[in-house]
Design an enzyme around this catalytic site. Structure first.
Site, PDB file in Angstrom:
ATOM      1  N   ASP A   1      -7.584  -0.275  -3.268  1.00 28.00           N
ATOM      2  CA  ASP A   1      -8.656   0.705  -3.403  1.00 28.00           C
ATOM      3  C   ASP A   1      -9.331   0.610  -4.764  1.00 28.00           C
ATOM      4  O   ASP A   1      -9.998   1.536  -5.199  1.00 28.00           O
ATOM      5  CB  ASP A   1      -8.123   2.120  -3.175  1.00 28.00           C
ATOM      6  CG  ASP A   1      -6.945   2.464  -4.076  1.00 28.00           C
ATOM      7  OD1 ASP A   1      -6.565   1.624  -4.930  1.00 28.00           O
ATOM      8  OD2 ASP A   1      -6.389   3.570  -3.941  1.00 28.00           O
TER       9      ASP A   1
ATOM     10  N   GLU B   1       0.843  -1.198   0.000  1.00 30.64           N
ATOM     11  CA  GLU B   1       0.000   0.000   0.000  1.00 30.64           C
ATOM     12  C   GLU B   1       0.878   1.248   0.000  1.00 30.64           C
ATOM     13  O   GLU B   1       1.829   1.376   0.762  1.00 30.64           O
ATOM     14  CB  GLU B   1      -0.983   0.031   1.166  1.00 30.64           C
ATOM     15  CG  GLU B   1      -2.084   1.090   1.005  1.00 30.64           C
ATOM     16  CD  GLU B   1      -2.865   0.973  -0.306  1.00 30.64           C
ATOM     17  OE1 GLU B   1      -2.352   1.450  -1.342  1.00 30.64           O
ATOM     18  OE2 GLU B   1      -3.966   0.399  -0.299  1.00 30.64           O
ATOM     19  N   ASN B   2       0.558   2.112  -0.949  1.00 29.46           N
ATOM     20  CA  ASN B   2       1.312   3.356  -1.167  1.00 29.46           C
ATOM     21  C   ASN B   2       2.768   3.081  -1.519  1.00 29.46           C
ATOM     22  O   ASN B   2       3.660   3.871  -1.191  1.00 29.46           O
ATOM     23  CB  ASN B   2       1.214   4.278   0.053  1.00 29.46           C
ATOM     24  CG  ASN B   2      -0.218   4.664   0.352  1.00 29.46           C
ATOM     25  OD1 ASN B   2      -0.972   5.014  -0.550  1.00 29.46           O
ATOM     26  ND2 ASN B   2      -0.612   4.565   1.610  1.00 29.46           N
TER      27      ASN B   2
END
Length: 500
Positions: free
Chosen positions: A329, A255-256
Site C-alpha cells: 500500500d 500483507e498485514n
C-alpha cells in the site's frame, strides 16, 4: 509536527551462437596414419568444453535450468543472465531532466558506472527506472501514491557506491519515501501459484519502518487483505515477538504481517552482515520457506520451512504486481539497500538456491552497503536543516529547523555541482523563485532555477546569488519547526549554516 522516527515462465534471453574451439590437426605421417589422426580429432571435438563466458552460471540461468525460470530480474550492479547485454537502469539528471540508460561493460558482466559518472557530472541524478532483464519486461518505475504513503521519489543515483568483482558500481539506496513498482507484472504468480524470490540487500542500512520489501504486491496501491502480498523483507521490525536479538531479520511480507515463521520464530537469528542474501519461497497453498546468508561468503541458513500462517494465508491470493522498497500500500517508512533480486515461476529447489548463493558470493561484493545519503547542515542553535513531513519530500514541503537526528533522511543534503541543495530527490527552493526579504524556503523539484542556488560563504552563511540574500532563521529562532527564509545578509547567528 513530524512523527517520531523509527530507529536505525520466461526463458532467459537467447544466447549468441557459440563455437567450439577447433583441436589442433597434425598430419606428420603418411596416409596410413589418417585413420588414427581422424580418431584423435573426433575425440578432441567430443571432449571440448563450451566456453566459460556463457556457461549459464548467473542466477537466472541457474533457476531456468532447474525448471523455475525468472519472471523478473532487477539489478543496478550486474547481469543476472550470462548472456544479458541490455540496460540495467535509467537515471534522470537534475540540471535539465534528461535521462540516460546505464548498461553493462560486456554481456553477462557489470554495470558501466563510468557512463553514469560522465552523464551526472556537475549535477545530481536519481534512478528513475530499473529494467527487468527477463523477457517479461517487468521494469520498475518510481512508485506513485498509495493508501499508506504519498508518491515516492527515486533513489539518488550516486548515494550507494560499492564494488562487484572489483568493478565500481552503484546500488539503490532506499530512504523513507523511496520506492519502485510494476503494476500487474507479466508472469508473476497470482491466486495461490508457487513462486520464489531473493534480493541482495544490506544488513547494516536498515530500520524498523514498514517495509523494505521486494516481491509480489497488490494490483492497486492499497492493502486488500491477508495473503495478497508475497514479498521478501529485511529489517528490524519484530512483528510477532519474541524475536532473537535485534535483527535485522529476513521475513515474508504476506500483507498485514511480517512473518519469520507461521508465528513467533526465535529460531530466526537474523542476518547483520554488510551484504545479505534474503530469500523467500512460497508454494502458494500450504507452506513457505525463508533463508538468509552472507552475500560475501558461505552458504544459506534456513530460518523457516513449514506451514503458512493461519488467518487468510492458505491459500495465498497474490495479485501479481512487484514492489521494491515499500509495502503493497506504499508504506514507505523503510530504509534499505538493494543490489539485485529475482522472482521465479515456481518453487525453486534447494540445490538451485545453493548454486545461486555460490554465484552471488563469487561476484565479490565489497564496500559500504549503507551508502552515503548526504551531509547534514547545522544551523542556529546546533539544529539541523530539515524538511517538514517525516521524510516524505513532497513539493511545497517547508524547509525548517529541527533537532538533529542521525536516521533522518531529510536532514541529509547533497550540495550539487550547480550549488543546489538536494534531499529526498528534490531541492531547497525559494518559493515562487522570489527575491524579497522574508520569502520562505521550501522543497521543490530540482529545475536549475536561480532560487535553488546556495553558495557557502566564508562567514558561514549560504548566499542565494539571484536575490543577493542569505538563508535565514527568522529573528534567530531555534525551535523545532522554525520555517527558514531569505533575508539581507548580515553575518548574524541566524544566518550561520555549516555543511557538515
Amino acid at each position: 509536527m513530524r512523527r517520531p522516527r523509527a530507529a536505525a515462465a520466461a526463458s532467459p534471453p537467447a544466447r549468441a551462437a557459440q563455437r567450439r574451439p577447433s583441436p589442433p590437426r597434425r598430419w606428420r605421417r603418411a596416409l596410413l596414419a589418417l585413420g588414427a589422426g581422424l580418431a584423435l580429432v573426433l575425440g578432441a571435438l567430443a571432449a571440448s568444453p563450451v566456453p566459460s563466458q556463457a556457461a549459464g552460471s548467473r542466477p537466472c540461468d541457474i533457476y531456468a535450468a532447474a525448471g523455475t525460470p525468472c519472471v523478473a530480474a532487477h539489478s543496478t550492479v550486474r547481469a543476472l543472465y550470462s548472456a544479458y547485454n541490455g540496460s540495467l537502469y535509467q537515471v534522470s539528471r537534475a540540471s535539465d531532466g534528461t535521462t540516460r540508460d546505464i548498461g553493462l561493460l560486456s554481456a553477462g558482466g557489470y554495470a558501466n558506472a563510468a557512463a553514469q559518472n560522465t552523464f551526472c557530472a556537475g549535477t545530481s541524478c536519481v534512478i528513475t527506472k530499473i529494467y527487468d532483464q527477463s523477457s517479461r519486461h517487468n521494469d520498475l518505475g518510481v512508485e506513485g501514491a498509495g493508501t499508506a504513503g504519498a508518491a515516492d521519489h527515486g533513489a539518488s543515483a550516486s548515494a550507494l557506491p560499492v564494488t562487484v568483482a572489483g568493478h565500481p558500481v552503484y546500488g539503490v539506496l532506499v530512504t523513507p519515501g523511496t520506492g519502485y513498482r510494476r503494476t500487474d507484472a507479466a508472469g508473476v504468480a497470482v491466486g495461490g501459484r508457487p513462486e520464489s524470490m531473493y534480493m541482495v540487500a544490506s544488513g547494516t542500512h536498515v530500520n524498523g519502518g514498514c517495509c523494505f520489501d521486494y516481491g509480489n504486491a497488490e494490483h492497486t496501491v492499497s492493502d486488500t487483505g491477508n495473503g495478497h502480498m508475497d514479498a521478501v523483507y529485511i529489517g528490524t521490525r519484530c512483528h510477532l515477538p519474541p524475536c532473537t536479538g535485534t535483527g535485522p531479520w529476513v521475513a515474508a511480507d504476506l500483507e498485514n504481517g511480517l512473518f519469520q515463521g507461521s508465528g513467533s520464530n526465535p529460531a530466526n537469528k537474523g542476518n547483520n552482515s554488510p551484504f545479505v542474501t534474503a530469500l523467500l519461497k512460497n508454494n502458494g497453498q500450504t507452506s513457505f520457506a525463508l533463508k538468509g546468508g552472507n552475500s560475501q561468503s558461505g552458504g544459506l541458513s534456513t530460518w523457516w520451512n513449514g506451514a503458512l500462517p493461519s488467518g487468510g494465508y492458505t491459500p495465498m491470493k497474490q495479485e501479481g504486481s512487484i514492489v521494491l522498497g515499500t509495502g503493497g500500500d506504499n508504506s514507505n517508512a523503510s530504509a534499505g539497500s538493494f543490489f539485485e533480486g529475482v522472482m521465479t515461476s515456481g518453487f525453486a529447489t534447494d540445490a538451485a538456491d545453493n548454486a545461486v548463493q555460490a554465484d552471488i558470493v563469487a561476484a565479490g561484493y565489497s564496500g559500504d552497503s549503507g551508502g552515503s545519503p548526504g551531509a547534514t547542515i547545522t544551523g542556529p542553535g546546533g539544529t539541523c536543516v530539515d524538511v517538514d513531513g517525516d521524510d516524505t519530500g513532497v513539493n511545497h514541503a517547508a524547509v525548517q529547523l529541527w533537532d538533529c537526528q542521525a536516521a533522518a533522511a531529510d536532514q541529509h543534503w547533497t550540495h550539487n555541482g550547480d550549488s543546489s541543495l538536494q534531499t529526498l530527490g528534490r531541492c531547497a527552493d525559494i518559493a515562487g523563485n522570489g527575491t524579497a526579504n522574508g520569502t520562505k524556503v521550501q522543497l521543490w523539484d530540482c529545475d536549475g532555477v536561480g532560487g535553488q542556488v546556495w553558495k557557502q560563504q566564508a562567514d558561514g552563511s549560504l548566499l542565494n546569488p539571484q536575490s543577493g540574500r542569505c538563508l535565514d532563521s527568522p529573528s534567530g529562532a531555534t525551535a523545532n519547526g522554525t520555517r527558514l527564509q531569505i533575508w539581507d545578509c548580515n553575518g548574524g547567528a541566524a544566518q550561520k549554516f555549516h555543511l557538515d
